[in-house]
Write a protein that holds these residues in place. Sequence first.
Motif, PDB file in Angstrom:
ATOM      1  N   GLU A   1     -15.879 -26.694   5.534  1.00 24.50           N
ATOM      2  CA  GLU A   1     -16.869 -25.794   5.898  1.00 24.50           C
ATOM      3  C   GLU A   1     -16.944 -24.828   5.653  1.00 24.50           C
ATOM      4  O   GLU A   1     -15.863 -24.341   5.843  1.00 24.50           O
ATOM      5  CB  GLU A   1     -17.399 -26.515   7.312  1.00 24.50           C
ATOM      6  CG  GLU A   1     -17.184 -27.413   8.540  1.00 24.50           C
ATOM      7  CD  GLU A   1     -18.320 -28.187   8.005  1.00 24.50           C
ATOM      8  OE1 GLU A   1     -19.423 -27.575   7.472  1.00 24.50           O
ATOM      9  OE2 GLU A   1     -18.235 -29.388   7.933  1.00 24.50           O
ATOM     10  N   LEU A   2     -17.844 -24.428   5.554  1.00 27.80           N
ATOM     11  CA  LEU A   2     -18.059 -22.328   5.267  1.00 27.80           C
ATOM     12  C   LEU A   2     -17.948 -21.875   6.169  1.00 27.80           C
ATOM     13  O   LEU A   2     -18.600 -22.208   7.371  1.00 27.80           O
ATOM     14  CB  LEU A   2     -19.695 -22.013   4.646  1.00 27.80           C
ATOM     15  CG  LEU A   2     -19.876 -22.815   3.128  1.00 27.80           C
ATOM     16  CD1 LEU A   2     -21.251 -22.071   2.443  1.00 27.80           C
ATOM     17  CD2 LEU A   2     -18.920 -22.698   2.138  1.00 27.80           C
ATOM     18  N   PRO A   3     -17.463 -20.626   6.246  1.00 28.75           N
ATOM     19  CA  PRO A   3     -17.122 -20.276   7.399  1.00 28.75           C
ATOM     20  C   PRO A   3     -18.397 -19.164   7.739  1.00 28.75           C
ATOM     21  O   PRO A   3     -19.529 -19.264   6.631  1.00 28.75           O
ATOM     22  CB  PRO A   3     -15.971 -18.729   7.091  1.00 28.75           C
ATOM     23  CG  PRO A   3     -16.619 -18.549   5.319  1.00 28.75           C
ATOM     24  CD  PRO A   3     -16.979 -19.797   4.872  1.00 28.75           C
ATOM     25  N   ALA A   4     -18.485 -19.029   8.725  1.00 29.23           N
ATOM     26  CA  ALA A   4     -19.736 -17.758   9.548  1.00 29.23           C
ATOM     27  C   ALA A   4     -20.188 -16.616   8.618  1.00 29.23           C
ATOM     28  O   ALA A   4     -21.177 -16.660   8.792  1.00 29.23           O
ATOM     29  CB  ALA A   4     -19.567 -17.694  10.819  1.00 29.23           C
ATOM     30  N   ALA A   5     -19.281 -16.015   8.151  1.00 28.76           N
ATOM     31  CA  ALA A   5     -19.305 -15.094   7.598  1.00 28.76           C
ATOM     32  C   ALA A   5     -18.694 -14.905   6.341  1.00 28.76           C
ATOM     33  O   ALA A   5     -16.832 -15.290   5.842  1.00 28.76           O
ATOM     34  CB  ALA A   5     -18.505 -13.232   8.054  1.00 28.76           C
ATOM     35  N   LEU A   6     -18.634 -15.022   5.241  1.00 30.16           N
ATOM     36  CA  LEU A   6     -18.255 -14.698   3.726  1.00 30.16           C
ATOM     37  C   LEU A   6     -17.954 -13.460   3.857  1.00 30.16           C
ATOM     38  O   LEU A   6     -17.949 -12.537   4.123  1.00 30.16           O
ATOM     39  CB  LEU A   6     -19.145 -15.212   2.838  1.00 30.16           C
ATOM     40  CG  LEU A   6     -20.154 -16.590   2.961  1.00 30.16           C
ATOM     41  CD1 LEU A   6     -20.825 -16.659   1.544  1.00 30.16           C
ATOM     42  CD2 LEU A   6     -19.084 -17.842   3.254  1.00 30.16           C
ATOM     43  N   LYS A   7     -16.838 -13.520   3.038  1.00 29.09           N
ATOM     44  CA  LYS A   7     -15.895 -12.648   2.252  1.00 29.09           C
ATOM     45  C   LYS A   7     -15.975 -11.735   1.075  1.00 29.09           C
ATOM     46  O   LYS A   7     -16.664 -13.645   0.468  1.00 29.09           O
ATOM     47  CB  LYS A   7     -13.675 -12.788   3.168  1.00 29.09           C
ATOM     48  CG  LYS A   7     -13.970 -13.047   4.455  1.00 29.09           C
ATOM     49  CD  LYS A   7     -12.039 -12.695   4.398  1.00 29.09           C
ATOM     50  CE  LYS A   7     -12.078 -12.636   6.246  1.00 29.09           C
ATOM     51  NZ  LYS A   7     -10.225 -13.429   6.332  1.00 29.09           N
ATOM     52  N   PRO A   8     -15.715 -10.829   1.016  1.00 28.02           N
ATOM     53  CA  PRO A   8     -16.842 -10.425  -0.067  1.00 28.02           C
ATOM     54  C   PRO A   8     -15.457 -10.504  -1.179  1.00 28.02           C
ATOM     55  O   PRO A   8     -14.177 -10.348  -0.700  1.00 28.02           O
ATOM     56  CB  PRO A   8     -16.584  -8.954  -0.027  1.00 28.02           C
ATOM     57  CG  PRO A   8     -17.005  -9.075   0.973  1.00 28.02           C
ATOM     58  CD  PRO A   8     -16.015  -9.634   1.894  1.00 28.02           C
ATOM     59  N   GLY A   9     -15.822 -10.997  -2.569  1.00 20.50           N
ATOM     60  CA  GLY A   9     -14.520 -11.204  -3.341  1.00 20.50           C
ATOM     61  C   GLY A   9     -14.279 -12.719  -3.917  1.00 20.50           C
ATOM     62  O   GLY A   9     -12.919 -13.140  -4.274  1.00 20.50           O
ATOM     63  N   LEU A  10     -14.489 -13.374  -2.986  1.00 20.97           N
ATOM     64  CA  LEU A  10     -14.126 -15.080  -2.259  1.00 20.97           C
ATOM     65  C   LEU A  10     -15.388 -15.984  -2.883  1.00 20.97           C
ATOM     66  O   LEU A  10     -16.382 -15.822  -2.289  1.00 20.97           O
ATOM     67  CB  LEU A  10     -13.726 -15.540  -1.202  1.00 20.97           C
ATOM     68  CG  LEU A  10     -12.350 -14.816  -1.088  1.00 20.97           C
ATOM     69  CD1 LEU A  10     -12.413 -14.449   0.680  1.00 20.97           C
ATOM     70  CD2 LEU A  10     -11.250 -14.972  -1.893  1.00 20.97           C
ATOM     71  N   VAL A  11     -15.290 -16.672  -3.675  1.00 23.04           N
ATOM     72  CA  VAL A  11     -15.817 -18.033  -4.318  1.00 23.04           C
ATOM     73  C   VAL A  11     -15.615 -19.614  -3.155  1.00 23.04           C
ATOM     74  O   VAL A  11     -13.751 -19.198  -2.895  1.00 23.04           O
ATOM     75  CB  VAL A  11     -15.445 -18.578  -4.784  1.00 23.04           C
ATOM     76  CG1 VAL A  11     -16.461 -19.834  -5.313  1.00 23.04           C
ATOM     77  CG2 VAL A  11     -16.514 -17.612  -5.499  1.00 23.04           C
ATOM     78  N   TYR A  12     -15.915 -19.485  -1.847  1.00 18.01           N
ATOM     79  CA  TYR A  12     -15.563 -21.101  -1.247  1.00 18.01           C
ATOM     80  C   TYR A  12     -15.875 -21.847  -1.564  1.00 18.01           C
ATOM     81  O   TYR A  12     -17.228 -22.334  -2.077  1.00 18.01           O
ATOM     82  CB  TYR A  12     -16.352 -20.324   0.591  1.00 18.01           C
ATOM     83  CG  TYR A  12     -15.719 -19.422   1.285  1.00 18.01           C
ATOM     84  CD1 TYR A  12     -14.497 -18.848   1.756  1.00 18.01           C
ATOM     85  CD2 TYR A  12     -16.353 -17.976   0.693  1.00 18.01           C
ATOM     86  CE1 TYR A  12     -14.304 -18.528   2.424  1.00 18.01           C
ATOM     87  CE2 TYR A  12     -15.783 -17.019   1.163  1.00 18.01           C
ATOM     88  CZ  TYR A  12     -14.563 -17.017   2.201  1.00 18.01           C
ATOM     89  OH  TYR A  12     -14.325 -15.746   3.189  1.00 18.01           O
ATOM     90  N   ILE A  13     -15.223 -22.920  -2.117  1.00 19.13           N
ATOM     91  CA  ILE A  13     -15.422 -24.331  -2.400  1.00 19.13           C
ATOM     92  C   ILE A  13     -15.130 -25.507  -1.984  1.00 19.13           C
ATOM     93  O   ILE A  13     -14.045 -25.884  -0.778  1.00 19.13           O
ATOM     94  CB  ILE A  13     -14.954 -24.142  -3.716  1.00 19.13           C
ATOM     95  CG1 ILE A  13     -14.586 -23.111  -4.719  1.00 19.13           C
ATOM     96  CG2 ILE A  13     -15.288 -25.475  -4.511  1.00 19.13           C
ATOM     97  CD1 ILE A  13     -13.679 -23.339  -5.935  1.00 19.13           C
TER      98      ILE A  13
END
Length: 131
Positions: free
Chosen positions: A14-26
């Motif tokens: 699952e995608l986290p509630a807040a994405l971090k800069p510089g990361l691609v979540y797959i």
Amino acid sequence: MSRRLEVDHRFVEELPAALKPGLVYISGTHNIAAHLCCCGCNEEIVTPLGKAGWTLHYDGQVTLSPSIGNGALACSSHYIIRESRIRWLSDMTESQHARAHARDHAAAQELNATQEPWLARALKVIFNWVR
């Protein structure tokens, strides 16, 4: 805002509630890749993966194709993620955004038209078997 020159990746269910800069979540579960815009505006970018979306290539590094064109955002940024590096392209114009949107919509429509519902496929198999 400072433009990124590379990204890292994380595989997630699952995608986290807040994405971090510089990361691609797959997420293979949801067949998407998501990241914060690489221009630094921190807009969330979600790219559906598959026939009517983007292609993900992973060999220890991430490649997404086609390009990420953010013509609908205020930043209008446009870039390619290849081997976890960002290759910057000229900002998207309104006409480029409209053409890309129309192309994506047509691809989705074509994909939906070629996919028969499972019930229709099952009935064909049963009908052919009974005949």
